[in-house]
Design a protein around this motif. Structure first.
Motif, short mmCIF file in Angstrom:
data_model
loop_
_atom_site.label_atom_id
_atom_site.label_comp_id
_atom_site.label_asym_id
_atom_site.label_seq_id
_atom_site.Cartn_x
_atom_site.Cartn_y
_atom_site.Cartn_z
N GLY A 53 9.98 31.92 -72.79
CA GLY A 53 10.56 32.11 -74.12
C GLY A 53 11.61 31.08 -74.46
N THR A 54 12.38 30.65 -73.46
CA THR A 54 13.33 29.56 -73.58
C THR A 54 13.22 28.70 -72.33
OG1 THR A 54 15.07 30.90 -72.57
CG2 THR A 54 15.00 30.85 -74.98
N HIS A 55 13.54 27.42 -72.45
CA HIS A 55 13.59 26.56 -71.27
C HIS A 55 14.87 26.90 -70.51
CE1 HIS A 55 14.13 22.90 -68.85
NE2 HIS A 55 12.81 22.84 -68.88
N PRO A 56 14.81 27.13 -69.20
CA PRO A 56 15.99 27.59 -68.47
C PRO A 56 17.17 26.64 -68.50
CG PRO A 56 14.00 27.97 -67.18
CD PRO A 56 13.60 27.13 -68.35
N ILE A 57 16.92 25.34 -68.66
CA ILE A 57 17.97 24.35 -68.48
C ILE A 57 18.39 23.67 -69.78
CG2 ILE A 57 18.57 22.18 -67.34
CD1 ILE A 57 16.52 22.91 -65.16
N ASP A 58 17.43 23.23 -70.57
CA ASP A 58 17.73 22.28 -71.64
C ASP A 58 18.45 22.92 -72.82
OD1 ASP A 58 16.58 20.38 -70.08
OD2 ASP A 58 15.33 19.55 -71.66
N ASP A 59 19.18 22.07 -73.54
CA ASP A 59 19.98 22.46 -74.69
C ASP A 59 19.26 22.06 -75.97
OD1 ASP A 59 22.12 22.27 -76.83
OD2 ASP A 59 23.36 22.94 -75.16
N TRP A 60 19.29 22.92 -76.96
CA TRP A 60 18.61 22.63 -78.22
C TRP A 60 19.18 21.39 -78.90
CZ3 TRP A 60 21.65 22.66 -82.60
CH2 TRP A 60 22.87 23.34 -82.54
N ARG A 61 20.44 21.07 -78.66
CA ARG A 61 21.07 19.92 -79.31
C ARG A 61 20.54 18.59 -78.81
NH1 ARG A 61 26.73 23.04 -78.68
NH2 ARG A 61 25.55 23.65 -76.83
N ASP A 62 19.81 18.61 -77.70
CA ASP A 62 19.25 17.38 -77.14
C ASP A 62 17.81 17.14 -77.57
OD1 ASP A 62 21.63 16.98 -75.70
OD2 ASP A 62 20.92 18.24 -74.04
N GLN A 63 17.27 17.99 -78.42
CA GLN A 63 15.86 17.91 -78.78
C GLN A 63 15.63 17.07 -80.03
OE1 GLN A 63 13.89 19.37 -76.39
NE2 GLN A 63 15.94 19.66 -75.54
N GLU A 64 14.44 16.50 -80.10
CA GLU A 64 14.00 15.76 -81.29
C GLU A 64 13.06 16.64 -82.10
OE1 GLU A 64 12.15 12.12 -80.11
OE2 GLU A 64 13.71 11.64 -78.64
N LEU A 65 13.26 16.65 -83.41
CA LEU A 65 12.39 17.43 -84.28
C LEU A 65 11.05 16.74 -84.45
CD1 LEU A 65 14.85 18.48 -87.13
CD2 LEU A 65 13.94 19.93 -85.31
N SER A 66 10.00 17.53 -84.59
CA SER A 66 8.67 16.98 -84.84
C SER A 66 8.59 16.42 -86.25
CB SER A 66 7.61 18.06 -84.65
OG SER A 66 7.54 18.47 -83.32
N PRO A 67 7.70 15.45 -86.47
CA PRO A 67 7.52 14.92 -87.83
C PRO A 67 6.84 15.96 -88.71
CG PRO A 67 5.86 14.03 -86.38
CD PRO A 67 6.80 14.81 -85.51
N GLY A 68 6.91 15.77 -89.98
CA GLY A 68 6.24 16.68 -90.90
C GLY A 68 7.21 17.26 -91.91
N VAL A 69 6.73 17.31 -93.15
CA VAL A 69 7.57 17.79 -94.25
C VAL A 69 7.99 19.23 -94.04
CG1 VAL A 69 7.60 18.27 -96.73
CG2 VAL A 69 6.52 16.18 -95.89
N ARG A 70 7.07 20.04 -93.54
CA ARG A 70 7.38 21.46 -93.37
C ARG A 70 8.57 21.67 -92.44
NH1 ARG A 70 3.83 25.85 -90.01
NH2 ARG A 70 5.09 27.69 -90.48
#
Length: 388
Positions: A100-117
């Motif tokens: 349900g969540t990655h045990p280690i990583d922080d959401w602030r380090d993620q890149e958003l996927s492309p796409g208008v939606r």
């Protein structure tokens, strides 16, 4: 506003499985969904319903089945896509996991996927959407008439805690134990149109409710109604969205079997003229919280007088009740996995057992990767007494 429900002839199923891209060496998420999709155009570029799709973050993908008659067919569909993805990821030193969540990583380090939606979603929701570094499993089950859809949705809300407790897999968030069985339920639940569905009397009331949301600008389409269970008019299905990220194909089959069997049971009860249960909203919300916090050790409320039972006991009884239906549908073996999970532990219990035995969160990620490859790797951790 008329909302046409494209009725299904029978209780067909479709499964959506959200997965994480993980580096085998450092166990962190890999921001390579776009690269993966470009390597597999035969899966990702279909004009309608591609089997491999983007998710909100570049570290996630979604694998989607076609319309399947049986749980075995759905599992084979998913397995075929997973095998092709693995062949691409392996030379990169990457693999797949699901929780349900990655045990280690922080959401602030993620890149958003492309796409208008996705850009529009983040622009509208801001922080609430930016932190949705979560995975889930969604199961669609066909319904034969729109007039059955809302009564079945209402009846299924009785089982929100059962769906969540069995699949809860997100005890850790950004490297810390949250004390919850499902942190994902809280994180995703912050979206304004998420959570348990409203208790509506019929299809006309559902159409009116959607029209009100559209008129008010709350949603632009039904795709922005992220209820834990929702009718999907375009597919002629009920979509159960309550499951946390599920780490193994066997457990995905269990979730599909439970969903298909319950919808089939309620469909035939309506045919016989029976009324279906329709628990009040306060009871549904309370039970969902109990499963979010305590997982399989929750006690669920069974009536408006406040009577409670251990969800483990309720699940054993539910398997017994659904067994004849599951046998007719050909998914009795998949349904039986519920008893194994009650004995060996749900994912959140298996993850915490790694830490209790002196392991680290890196070891938890390794276990999740091994489970997706080979099935559950631990046993004997599901010993709760259902006293919460």
């Amino acid at each position: 506003m008329g909302t046409a429900f494209k009725s299904s002839e029978r209780a067909t199923i479709g499964v959506e499985w959200e997965l994480q891209l993980v580096d085998r060496r450092n166990r962190h998420l890999r921001q390579e969904a776009q690269k993966l999709l470009s390597e597999l155009p035969e899966l990702s570029s279909a004009a309608e319903a591609p089997p491999l799709r983007h998710e909100l973050m570049q570290s996630q993908v979604e694998v989607v089945t076609g319309i399947c008659e049986t749980v075995d067919e759905a599992k084979a569909d998913l397995s075929g896509s997973i095998d092709r993805i693995r062949r691409v990821l392996s030379p990169w030193g990457a693999t797949l996991t699901c929780s349900g969540t990655h045990p280690i990583d922080d959401w602030r380090d993620q890149e958003l996927s492309p796409g208008v939606r996705y850009r529009e979603l983040v622009d509208q929701m801001q922080w609430v959407a930016r932190r949705i570094l979560t995975c889930g499993v969604h199961v669609h089950v066909g319904v034969r008439h729109q007039d059955k859809a809302i009564p079945i949705v209402n009846a299924l809300t009785r089982y929100l805690p059962h769906f969540l407790a069995l699949s809860a897999s997100s005890p850790f968030w950004s490297g810390h134990d949250t004390g919850l069985a499902s942190a994902r339920s809280v994180i995703f639940g912050a979206l304004p149109t998420s959570g348990p569905p409203p208790n509506l009397p019929n299809w006309s009331a559902f159409e009116e409710y959607l029209e009100t949301l559209l008129r008010a600008g709350t949603i632009a389409s039904i795709k922005e109604v992220w209820w834990d269970i929702r009718p999907h008019p375009d597919f002629g299905t009920i979509e159960i969205r309550m499951f946390d990220g599920i780490p193994t194909l066997r457990e995905v089959g269990m979730a599909a079997a439970l969903s298909q069997s319950l919808v089939e049971l309620f469909d035939h009860q309506l045919d016989r003229g029976y009324g279906l249960p329709s628990p009040p909203s306060w009871l549904v919300r309370d039970n969902k919280w109990r499963a979010t916090r305590y997982g399989l050790d929750a006690r669920v409320i069974t009536d408006t007088h406040g009577t409670t039972v251990p969800v483990r006991d309720d699940l054993y009884e539910l398997v017994r009740e659904l067994k004849p239906v599951a046998t007719r549908l050909g998914c009795a073996e998949d349904l039986d996995l519920i008893s194994e999970i009650l004995d060996k532990g749900a994912s959140y219990e298996r993850q915490r057992a790694v830490i209790a035995e002196g392991g680290t969160l890196d070891d938890v990620v390794d276990m999740l990767a091994a489970e997706l490859d080979d099935g559950p790797t631990r046993a004997g951790v599901g010993a709760g007494d259902g006293t919460r």
